[in-house]
Design an enzyme around this catalytic site. Structure first.
Site, short mmCIF file in Angstrom:
data_model
loop_
_atom_site.label_atom_id
_atom_site.label_comp_id
_atom_site.label_asym_id
_atom_site.label_seq_id
_atom_site.Cartn_x
_atom_site.Cartn_y
_atom_site.Cartn_z
N ASP A 1 -8.87 -0.35 2.23
CA ASP A 1 -8.47 0.13 0.53
C ASP A 1 -10.68 -0.13 -0.17
O ASP A 1 -10.84 1.18 -0.73
CB ASP A 1 -7.60 -0.30 0.32
CG ASP A 1 -6.58 0.65 0.71
OD1 ASP A 1 -6.19 0.95 1.50
OD2 ASP A 1 -5.61 0.44 -0.36
N THR B 1 -3.16 5.50 -4.09
CA THR B 1 -1.96 5.54 -2.69
C THR B 1 -0.69 5.96 -4.12
O THR B 1 0.19 7.05 -3.83
CB THR B 1 -2.07 5.60 -1.73
OG1 THR B 1 -2.16 4.08 -2.07
CG2 THR B 1 -2.96 5.77 -1.34
N THR B 2 -0.65 4.97 -4.72
CA THR B 2 0.66 4.19 -5.34
C THR B 2 0.33 5.12 -6.15
O THR B 2 1.13 6.22 -6.91
CB THR B 2 0.58 3.34 -5.91
OG1 THR B 2 0.77 1.96 -5.08
CG2 THR B 2 1.96 2.73 -6.01
N ASP C 1 1.07 -0.67 0.14
CA ASP C 1 0.03 -0.36 0.05
C ASP C 1 1.17 1.55 0.08
O ASP C 1 1.59 1.29 0.93
CB ASP C 1 -0.91 0.06 1.25
CG ASP C 1 -2.21 1.77 1.55
OD1 ASP C 1 -2.48 1.64 0.43
OD2 ASP C 1 -2.05 1.74 2.56
#
Length: 485
Positions: free
Chosen positions: A345, A67-68, A34
């Protein structure tokens, strides 16, 4: 940019995980892919890098997933901008170009969104697809259908609120991930005391945070006992049949409760208590002098259940109908922690999608759609800005490129095929990582939430702009304290 390269390998369904080892005592180890979790744990000195860490945190709080991607996109924008600055193009020109490109990209996405809000079956299928897409890059990818089903059921119970407090995730080591299940109601990780009723129907619950322990010195003890008896009498006077306390309950008051046929639960953890109060519709009380002002919680049945080898207390038929508990089973604590993050998530994305029901395809499709529109804008725009707009479209293509690279595919070949596909009208082509070719995203059911994509696009552009505006980093002297004379 080093930061973007660090999380780059975790992007996409074939992304790898990272092991984070803390330098503190105990050397705790976390295994995760994550992006936000990885970046939060980094020790960073470079101020510009901190901006990237911040956008990934915000993305995590705002929509939960992507998020990445946000960090990779911002990193690519900076890399392209660096080339332009070396070509002697002024940063302000680059920023103006990026602004135009981001607007254009967002409009391109808006035109291609799908919305099945009216048709519940189709919308449920959309949610399933979004959950499976979100989970496919995580540890749960093996059983993603099963967990997507769990997540969608849990979110649909919320009936459109984004308050994830009502969904409790309990982790119990043992069994395999497949043994996880969704249970309506609330589960408290406590045993029922000795000599107390094991099952209560139509429970009235008083949730409290109060001291129920007495002193042990002989003379004081008699007085204390009397005080305790009073206190217990007051508590029983609320007309309850279940008492949950945040602190310890000693043997004497426990005895009194058992005599009155009241189930007393002691030392419940704080999170559990707050959530229990929220779910049963009660409030946490600490004084018991006026019973009419205390809000009691209600539920239909309280009983003891077994999960693995542990006994837990299950509250079902609670006041807040949408509450439910997801019990995760797994081989070890690390697996469970990562499973919880992945599921969290998915839950975030789904609850956002229930509110904003617009859906896109996934697998690098949205980036290619945006890149194509941005390219056309670059051709129409005169002046130096067109270089910046062109650079923006190259940066957008970095996401599908990275997805392909992580799967060990020939990214250059795939991206050029994708680009050709996207020049046809209304193409739904994206990268199919499993077969390693360009696939039809509609058939494969790979979908993403529009809100997530929009957040990625806007945050990454703003972060890149902010770093571009800076021309040098100055270390300041610490602020002097005024003399407090």
């Amino acid at each position: 940019m080093a930061i973007a390269d660090l999380v780059k390998t975790t992007l996409g369904p074939k992304g790898m995980d990272k092991i984070l080892q803390s330098t503190g005592r105990g050397r705790s180890v976390t295994v995760t892919n994550d992006g936000a979790t990885i970046l939060k744990s980094l020790h960073i000195d470079n101020p510009a890098a901190k901006v990237l860490v911040d956008i990934s945190k915000v993305q995590d709080d705002e929509v939960g997933d992507g998020t990445t991607s946000v960090v990779v996109l911002a990193g690519e924008l900076l890399r392209e901008a660096e080339k332009l600055v070396n070509m002697k193009i002024h940063p302000m020109t680059i920023i103006a170009g990026f602004r135009m490109a981001a607007e254009c990209a967002r409009d391109a996405l808006l035109q291609r969104t799908m919305d099945n809000k009216e048709n519940t079956d189709k919308f449920r299928a959309d949610l399933m697809n979004i959950a499976m897409t979100t989970l496919s890059s995580k540890i749960l990818s093996q059983d993603k259908e099963y967990f997507a089903e769990l997540a969608v059921d849990a979110v649909l119970r919320l009936k459109g609120s984004t308050n994830l407090e009502a969904i409790q995730i309990l982790k119990k080591p043992g069994g395999s991930l497949k043994d996880s299940f969704l249970d309506e109601g609330f589960i408290l990780d406590k045993k029922i005391g000795i000599g107390q009723p094991k099952r209560i129907e139509n429970a009235k619950i008083l949730v409290a945070n109060t001291a129920m322990d007495t002193d042990k010195v002989a003379d004081i003890e008699a007085a204390e006992k009397q005080k305790m008896r009073e206190k217990v009498r007051k508590i029983i006077g609320h007309g309850i049949n279940c008492f949950v306390n945040r602190q310890l309950i000693y043997n004497f008051p426990e005895e009194l409760f058992a005599d009155a046929g009241i189930l007393a639960i002691e030392h419940a953890d704080f999170e559990g208590i707050e959530r229990l109060a929220l779910v049963t519709g009660g409030e946490i009380a600490s004084t018991f002098d006026n019973p009419e002002s205390v809000k009691l919680g209600h539920c239909k049945v309280i009983e003891e259940i077994m999960i693995g080898e542990d006994r837990l207390i299950h509250f079902s038929g609670v006041e807040m109908g949408q509450a439910c508990t997801i019990v995760l089973r797994g081989a070890s604590e690390h697996v469970l922690d990562e499973a919880e993050r992945s599921l969290h998530d998915a839950l975030c994305v789904l609850s956002q999608t229930v509110n904003d029901t617009r859906v896109l395809f996934g697998g690098g499709w949205p980036e290619m759609v945006m890149a194509k529109e941005v390219d056309e804008l670059a051709r129409k725009t005169p002046g130096k800005k067109s270089h910046a707009i062109d650079a923006f479209s190259r940066a957008l293509q970095a996401i599908p490129t990275t997805i392909a690279d992580n799967a060990g595919l020939d990214s250059a070949e795939l991206i050029s095929q994708l680009r050709a596909e996207h020049h046809k009208e209304n193409s739904t082509a994206g990268i199919d990582v499993i077969t390693g070719q360009v696939g039809d995203m509609q058939k494969l059911g790979i979908q993403e939430s529009f809100k997530v994509k929009q957040a990625i696009l806007l945050s990454a552009t703003e972060a890149a702009e902010m770093i571009l505006r800076v021309d040098e980093i100055i270390t300041c002297a610490p602020r002097r304290r005024e003399d407090r004379m």
